[in-house]
Scaffold this motif. Sequence first.
Motif, PDB file in Angstrom:
ATOM      1  N   LYS A   3       0.842  -1.200   0.000  1.00 49.84           N
ATOM      2  CA  LYS A   3       0.000   0.000   0.000  1.00 49.84           C
ATOM      3  C   LYS A   3       0.869   1.240   0.000  1.00 49.84           C
ATOM      4  O   LYS A   3       1.756   1.384   0.835  1.00 49.84           O
ATOM      5  CB  LYS A   3      -0.900  -0.008   1.248  1.00 49.84           C
ATOM      6  CG  LYS A   3      -1.715   1.269   1.431  1.00 49.84           C
ATOM      7  CD  LYS A   3      -2.532   1.234   2.720  1.00 49.84           C
ATOM      8  CE  LYS A   3      -1.694   1.407   3.957  1.00 49.84           C
ATOM      9  NZ  LYS A   3      -2.500   1.566   5.193  1.00 49.84           N
ATOM     10  N   VAL A  57      -2.500   0.558  -4.501  1.00 49.23           N
ATOM     11  CA  VAL A  57      -2.126  -0.727  -3.920  1.00 49.23           C
ATOM     12  C   VAL A  57      -1.519  -1.567  -5.036  1.00 49.23           C
ATOM     13  O   VAL A  57      -2.113  -1.721  -6.103  1.00 49.23           O
ATOM     14  CB  VAL A  57      -3.349  -1.441  -3.307  1.00 49.23           C
ATOM     15  CG1 VAL A  57      -2.922  -2.763  -2.677  1.00 49.23           C
ATOM     16  CG2 VAL A  57      -4.018  -0.559  -2.260  1.00 49.23           C
ATOM     17  N   LEU A 107      -9.130  -1.199   3.809  1.00 50.73           N
ATOM     18  CA  LEU A 107      -8.200  -0.776   2.765  1.00 50.73           C
ATOM     19  C   LEU A 107      -8.896  -0.730   1.410  1.00 50.73           C
ATOM     20  O   LEU A 107      -8.618   0.151   0.596  1.00 50.73           O
ATOM     21  CB  LEU A 107      -6.990  -1.710   2.718  1.00 50.73           C
ATOM     22  CG  LEU A 107      -5.924  -1.389   1.660  1.00 50.73           C
ATOM     23  CD1 LEU A 107      -5.473   0.060   1.758  1.00 50.73           C
ATOM     24  CD2 LEU A 107      -4.738  -2.329   1.796  1.00 50.73           C
ATOM     25  N   PHE A 128       0.644   5.365   0.430  1.00 50.54           N
ATOM     26  CA  PHE A 128      -0.300   6.327   0.990  1.00 50.54           C
ATOM     27  C   PHE A 128       0.420   7.604   1.394  1.00 50.54           C
ATOM     28  O   PHE A 128       1.637   7.637   1.562  1.00 50.54           O
ATOM     29  CB  PHE A 128      -1.019   5.724   2.208  1.00 50.54           C
ATOM     30  CG  PHE A 128      -0.109   5.401   3.362  1.00 50.54           C
ATOM     31  CD1 PHE A 128       0.040   6.286   4.428  1.00 50.54           C
ATOM     32  CD2 PHE A 128       0.619   4.213   3.386  1.00 50.54           C
ATOM     33  CE1 PHE A 128       0.884   5.993   5.499  1.00 50.54           C
ATOM     34  CE2 PHE A 128       1.476   3.911   4.447  1.00 50.54           C
ATOM     35  CZ  PHE A 128       1.600   4.809   5.503  1.00 50.54           C
ATOM     36  N   VAL A 165      -4.988   6.741   0.679  1.00 54.66           N
ATOM     37  CA  VAL A 165      -4.354   5.660  -0.075  1.00 54.66           C
ATOM     38  C   VAL A 165      -4.206   6.096  -1.530  1.00 54.66           C
ATOM     39  O   VAL A 165      -5.171   6.502  -2.175  1.00 54.66           O
ATOM     40  CB  VAL A 165      -5.182   4.365   0.008  1.00 54.66           C
ATOM     41  CG1 VAL A 165      -4.578   3.280  -0.886  1.00 54.66           C
ATOM     42  CG2 VAL A 165      -5.250   3.879   1.450  1.00 54.66           C
ATOM     43  N   GLU A 168      -5.000   9.855   6.512  1.00 50.14           N
ATOM     44  CA  GLU A 168      -4.311   9.005   5.546  1.00 50.14           C
ATOM     45  C   GLU A 168      -5.120   8.907   4.259  1.00 50.14           C
ATOM     46  O   GLU A 168      -6.329   8.692   4.281  1.00 50.14           O
ATOM     47  CB  GLU A 168      -4.092   7.610   6.119  1.00 50.14           C
ATOM     48  CG  GLU A 168      -3.409   6.637   5.162  1.00 50.14           C
ATOM     49  CD  GLU A 168      -3.262   5.244   5.749  1.00 50.14           C
ATOM     50  OE1 GLU A 168      -3.783   4.286   5.149  1.00 50.14           O
ATOM     51  OE2 GLU A 168      -2.628   5.126   6.823  1.00 50.14           O
ATOM     52  N   GLN A 188      -8.873   2.590  -0.818  1.00 49.47           N
ATOM     53  CA  GLN A 188      -8.353   2.562  -2.182  1.00 49.47           C
ATOM     54  C   GLN A 188      -9.374   3.114  -3.174  1.00 49.47           C
ATOM     55  O   GLN A 188      -9.016   3.789  -4.145  1.00 49.47           O
ATOM     56  CB  GLN A 188      -7.978   1.138  -2.579  1.00 49.47           C
ATOM     57  CG  GLN A 188      -7.390   1.037  -3.983  1.00 49.47           C
ATOM     58  CD  GLN A 188      -7.148  -0.389  -4.412  1.00 49.47           C
ATOM     59  OE1 GLN A 188      -7.385  -1.332  -3.658  1.00 49.47           O
ATOM     60  NE2 GLN A 188      -6.689  -0.582  -5.633  1.00 49.47           N
TER      61      GLN A 188
END
Length: 233
Positions: free
Chosen positions: A59, A74, A178, A61, A71, A69, A182
Amino acid sequence: MLDAEQVIRSSALLRGASEAVIASVAGIARLRHYPRGTTLFLQGERAEAFGIVAKGWIKLFRVSASGKEAVVRVFSAGETFGEAVALRGAAFPVSAEAATDCAVLWLDSARLMALLQDEPAIAVSILTSTFVHLHELVGQIEQLKSQNGAQRVASFLAGLSKADTGAETVTLPYDKMLVAAQLGIKPESLSRAFVRLRDEGVTIRQNEAHIADVAALRAYSEADPADAWARRV
């Protein structure tokens, strides 16, 4: 047992390169394994190497001044990350973390630059890889602007499928938090999207998604959301 040459041979960066080139690059590579949650590098650190994902998921970020945070991307096995900044000796604009247990093949940028003098074909591969990353980022921006949350989830699930049509069950490669990050949606929006996609033939059970028809789901993800409003008028 992971082999450096095999990782390079199957990577997007040097797929199709000669065996001599692969052997040369493998000679400057180092393979490292990371448990899930391990930090690979931090935003602002000087980039001295870039990575090829050998196994698992990585990942990338950014963290804002307020601590939030975001992202960026990935990456999975065969994909490269950090090559543009590493070859310039610049600072990483993002941080990287192991999203799952993973392995990364690191290529030292200084040694690779020396190798480029004898193998200029590698430079072409790196330029191509950088272009692909740029194209993917443009695609992400387009997706955020043109697709609603359910369509983004549909596109993500269809992308996990190895089939073009028919039924298939896919496994979410990493946790749902996640996945939501994403796709640029909140976790509760992801749950609502899963409910919405029942009408499109998707059934979620824990970390698996059963897709009734991959082609139909992909078509739904690519449809213009404005069409639904037009039909209501």
